[in-house]
Design a protein around this motif. Structure first.
Motif, PDB file in Angstrom:
ATOM      1  N   VAL A 156       1.532 -15.854  -1.315  1.00 20.08           N
ATOM      2  CA  VAL A 156       0.316 -15.062  -1.144  1.00 20.08           C
ATOM      3  C   VAL A 156       0.642 -13.726  -0.479  1.00 20.08           C
ATOM      4  CG1 VAL A 156      -1.981 -15.036  -0.098  1.00 20.08           C
ATOM      5  CG2 VAL A 156      -1.024 -17.177  -0.927  1.00 20.08           C
ATOM      6  N   ILE A 157      -0.030 -12.682  -0.948  1.00 20.95           N
ATOM      7  CA  ILE A 157       0.068 -11.363  -0.329  1.00 20.95           C
ATOM      8  C   ILE A 157      -0.799 -11.395   0.917  1.00 20.95           C
ATOM      9  CG2 ILE A 157      -0.451  -8.918  -0.622  1.00 20.95           C
ATOM     10  CD1 ILE A 157       0.085  -9.428  -3.674  1.00 20.95           C
ATOM     11  N   ASP A 158      -0.207 -11.080   2.056  1.00 22.29           N
ATOM     12  CA  ASP A 158      -0.911 -11.179   3.334  1.00 22.29           C
ATOM     13  C   ASP A 158      -1.112  -9.786   3.923  1.00 22.29           C
ATOM     14  OD1 ASP A 158      -2.051 -12.313   5.624  1.00 22.29           O
ATOM     15  OD2 ASP A 158      -0.101 -12.458   6.622  1.00 22.29           O
ATOM     16  N   ARG A 159      -2.370  -9.365   4.021  1.00 20.59           N
ATOM     17  CA  ARG A 159      -2.727  -8.067   4.602  1.00 20.59           C
ATOM     18  C   ARG A 159      -1.918  -6.920   3.998  1.00 20.59           C
ATOM     19  NH1 ARG A 159      -1.702 -10.370   9.970  1.00 20.59           N
ATOM     20  NH2 ARG A 159      -3.212 -12.013  10.129  1.00 20.59           N
ATOM     21  N   ASP A 160      -1.897  -6.859   2.690  1.00 17.28           N
ATOM     22  CA  ASP A 160      -1.225  -5.796   1.934  1.00 17.28           C
ATOM     23  C   ASP A 160       0.298  -5.835   2.067  1.00 17.28           C
ATOM     24  OD1 ASP A 160      -3.825  -5.056   1.465  1.00 17.28           O
ATOM     25  OD2 ASP A 160      -3.800  -3.360   2.840  1.00 17.28           O
TER      26      ASP A 160
ATOM     27  N   GLU B 280       7.713  -0.690  -9.171  1.00 18.18           N
ATOM     28  CA  GLU B 280       8.653  -0.035  -8.249  1.00 18.18           C
ATOM     29  C   GLU B 280       9.931  -0.870  -8.187  1.00 18.18           C
ATOM     30  OE1 GLU B 280       9.386   2.589  -4.656  1.00 18.18           O
ATOM     31  OE2 GLU B 280       7.436   2.421  -5.622  1.00 18.18           O
ATOM     32  N   ARG B 281      11.062  -0.182  -8.256  1.00 18.42           N
ATOM     33  CA  ARG B 281      12.364  -0.852  -8.093  1.00 18.42           C
ATOM     34  C   ARG B 281      12.726  -0.882  -6.615  1.00 18.42           C
ATOM     35  NH1 ARG B 281      14.895  -2.102 -12.611  1.00 18.42           N
ATOM     36  NH2 ARG B 281      14.573  -0.852 -14.462  1.00 18.42           N
ATOM     37  N   VAL B 282      13.337  -1.991  -6.198  1.00 16.88           N
ATOM     38  CA  VAL B 282      13.819  -2.131  -4.831  1.00 16.88           C
ATOM     39  C   VAL B 282      15.291  -2.532  -4.896  1.00 16.88           C
ATOM     40  CG1 VAL B 282      13.647  -3.469  -2.702  1.00 16.88           C
ATOM     41  CG2 VAL B 282      11.570  -2.778  -3.907  1.00 16.88           C
ATOM     42  N   ASN B 283      16.154  -1.672  -4.371  1.00 18.38           N
ATOM     43  CA  ASN B 283      17.580  -1.968  -4.240  1.00 18.38           C
ATOM     44  C   ASN B 283      17.892  -1.854  -2.762  1.00 18.38           C
ATOM     45  OD1 ASN B 283      18.239  -2.261  -7.038  1.00 18.38           O
ATOM     46  ND2 ASN B 283      18.047  -0.051  -7.238  1.00 18.38           N
ATOM     47  N   ALA B 284      18.254  -2.981  -2.164  1.00 11.95           N
ATOM     48  CA  ALA B 284      18.495  -2.997  -0.721  1.00 11.95           C
ATOM     49  C   ALA B 284      19.555  -4.032  -0.387  1.00 11.95           C
ATOM     50  CB  ALA B 284      17.196  -3.320   0.019  1.00 11.95           C
ATOM     51  N   THR B 285      20.179  -3.835   0.755  1.00 14.91           N
ATOM     52  CA  THR B 285      21.086  -4.837   1.302  1.00 14.91           C
ATOM     53  C   THR B 285      20.509  -5.270   2.641  1.00 14.91           C
ATOM     54  OG1 THR B 285      22.989  -3.818   0.212  1.00 14.91           O
ATOM     55  CG2 THR B 285      23.449  -5.294   2.058  1.00 14.91           C
TER      56      THR B 285
ATOM     57  N   ARG C  42       0.836  -1.203   0.000  1.00 13.02           N
ATOM     58  CA  ARG C  42       0.000   0.000   0.000  1.00 13.02           C
ATOM     59  C   ARG C  42       0.870   1.252   0.000  1.00 13.02           C
ATOM     60  NH1 ARG C  42      -5.079   0.163   0.214  1.00 13.02           N
ATOM     61  NH2 ARG C  42      -5.405  -1.831   1.200  1.00 13.02           N
ATOM     62  N   SER C  43       1.905   1.270   0.835  1.00 13.42           N
ATOM     63  CA  SER C  43       2.778   2.449   0.889  1.00 13.42           C
ATOM     64  C   SER C  43       3.624   2.581  -0.382  1.00 13.42           C
ATOM     65  CB  SER C  43       3.678   2.402   2.123  1.00 13.42           C
ATOM     66  OG  SER C  43       4.612   1.355   2.015  1.00 13.42           O
ATOM     67  N   MET C  44       3.833   1.470  -1.094  1.00 13.25           N
ATOM     68  CA  MET C  44       4.568   1.515  -2.358  1.00 13.25           C
ATOM     69  C   MET C  44       3.673   1.960  -3.515  1.00 13.25           C
ATOM     70  SD  MET C  44       6.769  -2.011  -1.991  1.00 13.25           S
ATOM     71  CE  MET C  44       7.853  -1.818  -3.391  1.00 13.25           C
ATOM     72  N   GLY C  45       2.367   1.996  -3.281  1.00 12.17           N
ATOM     73  CA  GLY C  45       1.428   2.409  -4.314  1.00 12.17           C
ATOM     74  C   GLY C  45       1.160   1.339  -5.361  1.00 12.17           C
ATOM     75  N   LEU C  46       1.377   0.085  -5.013  1.00 12.74           N
ATOM     76  CA  LEU C  46       1.206  -0.998  -5.983  1.00 12.74           C
ATOM     77  C   LEU C  46      -0.074  -1.791  -5.794  1.00 12.74           C
ATOM     78  CD1 LEU C  46       4.841  -2.437  -6.018  1.00 12.74           C
ATOM     79  CD2 LEU C  46       3.780  -0.890  -7.665  1.00 12.74           C
ATOM     80  N   LEU C  47      -0.638  -1.738  -4.635  1.00 14.10           N
ATOM     81  CA  LEU C  47      -1.795  -2.572  -4.320  1.00 14.10           C
ATOM     82  C   LEU C  47      -3.007  -2.168  -5.162  1.00 14.10           C
ATOM     83  CD1 LEU C  47      -2.262  -4.885  -2.371  1.00 14.10           C
ATOM     84  CD2 LEU C  47      -3.245  -3.262  -0.781  1.00 14.10           C
TER      85      LEU C  47
END
Length: 172
Positions: free
Chosen positions: A108-112, A24-29, A12-17
């Motif tokens: 499965v997506i669980d609670r957004d 959205e791209r995700v680059n993380a370590t 939801r906060s990513m605006g994809l739901l």
């Protein structure tokens, strides 16, 4: 309150739901979770894992694709020396809003929220070599005795006597 895993993303906060076509791209370590291993090699808990992923919203859910890069450590299957194996593992997984009846393999997506840990665990463990070796080859090769030189006569062959017996049988 339990700290949320670094592998869980709030859609939801990513605006994809519920917005097919958005991405959205995700680059993380992130630190590796426990038990990313097989018998002789694995990724130690806490080892940095670089995530370069793309989250794409589609009508059925969220499609996650990209690469997870890390380092596995273990023993060379032939020499039992310690080895380090850099790994780049591809991730291509569909996370669905609702799991179809009888489908126990889908994520499965669980609670957004989308939890990447199971998909990353499956991909990394499946990519670990069963017989790791320092040279990166899983093929077993060996040499016994002297190399056979081309041009040796057939009479030097250990099977020459057998061939002679077969030839005699054919002539009679």
């Amino acid at each position: 309150m339990k700290k949320r895993s670094e592998f869980v993303y709030d859609l939801r906060s990513m605006g994809l739901l519920g917005h097919p076509g958005e991405w959205e791209r995700v680059n993380a370590t992130v630190p590796a979770p426990a038990d990313l291993k097989i018998e002789v090699i694995g990724v130690a808990e806490g080892t940095p894992m670089n995530l370069e992923l793309m989250f794409e919203s589609v009508s059925e859910g969220i499609y996650v694709s990209g690469t997870v890069s890390t380092v596995a450590r273990g023993e060379d299957a032939r020499t039992l020396d310690e080895i380090e194996l850099p790994m780049d593992v591809d991730i291509n997984e569909m996370y669905v809003y609702e799991q179809a009846e009888g489908d126990e393999d889908s994520y499965v997506i669980d609670r957004d929220h989308l939890d990447l840990e199971p998909a990353i665990r499956d991909a990394v463990v499946m990519a670990l070599p069963f017989s790791p070796s320092q040279d990166g080859s899983e093929e077993f090769s060996y040499t016994l005795g002297e190399d056979i030189e081309e041009g040796e006569s057939e009479s030097d062959s250990p099977f020459a006597q057998l061939q002679n017996l077969l030839d005699e049988k054919k002539e009679s």
